[in-house]
Enzyme design. Sequence first.
Site, PDB file in Angstrom:
ATOM      1  N   CYS A 192      -1.218   5.977   8.965  1.00  0.00           N
ATOM      2  CA  CYS A 192      -1.528   4.701   8.374  1.00  0.00           C
ATOM      3  C   CYS A 192      -2.724   4.918   7.483  1.00  0.00           C
ATOM      4  O   CYS A 192      -2.712   6.000   6.679  1.00  0.00           O
ATOM      5  CB  CYS A 192      -2.156   3.643   9.461  1.00  0.00           C
ATOM      6  SG  CYS A 192      -3.307   4.062  10.505  1.00  0.00           S
ATOM      7  N   ARG A 211       1.090  -1.269  -0.071  1.00  0.00           N
ATOM      8  CA  ARG A 211      -0.079  -0.087  -0.192  1.00  0.00           C
ATOM      9  C   ARG A 211       0.898   1.372   0.139  1.00  0.00           C
ATOM     10  O   ARG A 211       0.624   2.031  -0.537  1.00  0.00           O
ATOM     11  CB  ARG A 211      -0.857   0.130   1.189  1.00  0.00           C
ATOM     12  CG  ARG A 211      -2.106  -1.189   1.246  1.00  0.00           C
ATOM     13  CD  ARG A 211      -3.052  -0.892   2.300  1.00  0.00           C
ATOM     14  NE  ARG A 211      -3.809   0.417   2.096  1.00  0.00           N
ATOM     15  CZ  ARG A 211      -4.628   0.723   3.194  1.00  0.00           C
ATOM     16  NH1 ARG A 211      -4.566   0.042   4.542  1.00  0.00           N
ATOM     17  NH2 ARG A 211      -5.169   1.762   3.096  1.00  0.00           N
TER      18      ARG A 211
END
Length: 272
Positions: free
Chosen positions: A230, A172
Site C-alpha cells: 500500500c 493513487r
Amino acid sequence: MRPLIDAPSLARLRGQAVILDVRWRLGGPPGFEAYRAGHIPGAVYVDLDAELAGAPGEGGRHPLPTAGDFEAAMRRAGVDDDSIVVVYDDADATSAARAWWCLRYFGHPRVRVLDGGFTAWTRAGLPVETEDAAPKPGGFTARPGALPVVDAEGAAALAKAGVLLDARAAERFRGEVEPVDPVAGHIPGAVSAPTWANVGGDGRFLPAEVLRERFAALGATDAADVAVYCGSGVTAAHEILALTLAGVPAALYPGSWSAWVTDPSRPVATGP
C-alpha cells in the site's frame, strides 16, 4: 484462532483478554484523543506510529518495528505469550489490522480483530470508560518471521510471476493523485485492489465467500503466489486480513510504495 470477533462475543470475553485500542488516522488527529474521550473498558492504547512501526526512512513511512521495540510495547500493554489479544480501531479495522499482523508476525497466534471496531461496540450499547488503563506488565517474547514478507526485489518479482496487490485507492494507483508520497503511480505489474472494498458500509468485513470471489477476480487465489503493498504497509495489513478470511495466504511488502520510491532507479507505472 479465527481472526475476527464481534462486539457481543468480546463483551463476554472481557476480563479474559488483553484489549488494545489502535485508533489512528493518517495525518491525525492523534488516536489517543479518541481513546481518552471513551474506550472499551480495560483497553490499553497502542500508538501505531510509535509502537507498531519503526522510524521513517529508506524502509518507508511505517517500517516494521524491531523485535525488541515491539516486544517492549506489547509487554507495556500487558501482553503475555499465552494471552488472548483483541485489537480494535474506529470501525473498519484499517489500523487494527496492522496490530493484528504485527502480533502474528512476531509469533503471537491468539489475536483477533473486533469486527466493526469501536463503532460496533457502542452501537451494541456496551459500556465505555474514559480512565487510562494501567495493565500489569506482560511477558510477551517477540519471535519475528511467523508471517511472510517480501522486500522491493521480491515485490517486483511477484508482480511479474505471481500476484502483487496494491491496496491503495484506485486514483493513487493510477497516479492521478498522491497526497503523501513524493512520486505518484504504482509498481509495474501490480493489480489495483483498494482495501475499502473489503468491508461494508458498517465497517465490517464482507462474508468470506464474497471476499474469495473478489480476490479470485483479481487473480489472487490459494494457488497463486500473492503479496500486498500500500502506501506504507498499514492498509496492506488490512488487505492481508481480508485475504486470510478468504483463505488466501499472502505476504506483506512492509515498506510498500513509500519505500519503493526512495530509490529513483526503481520503475514507476501510471494508468490503470
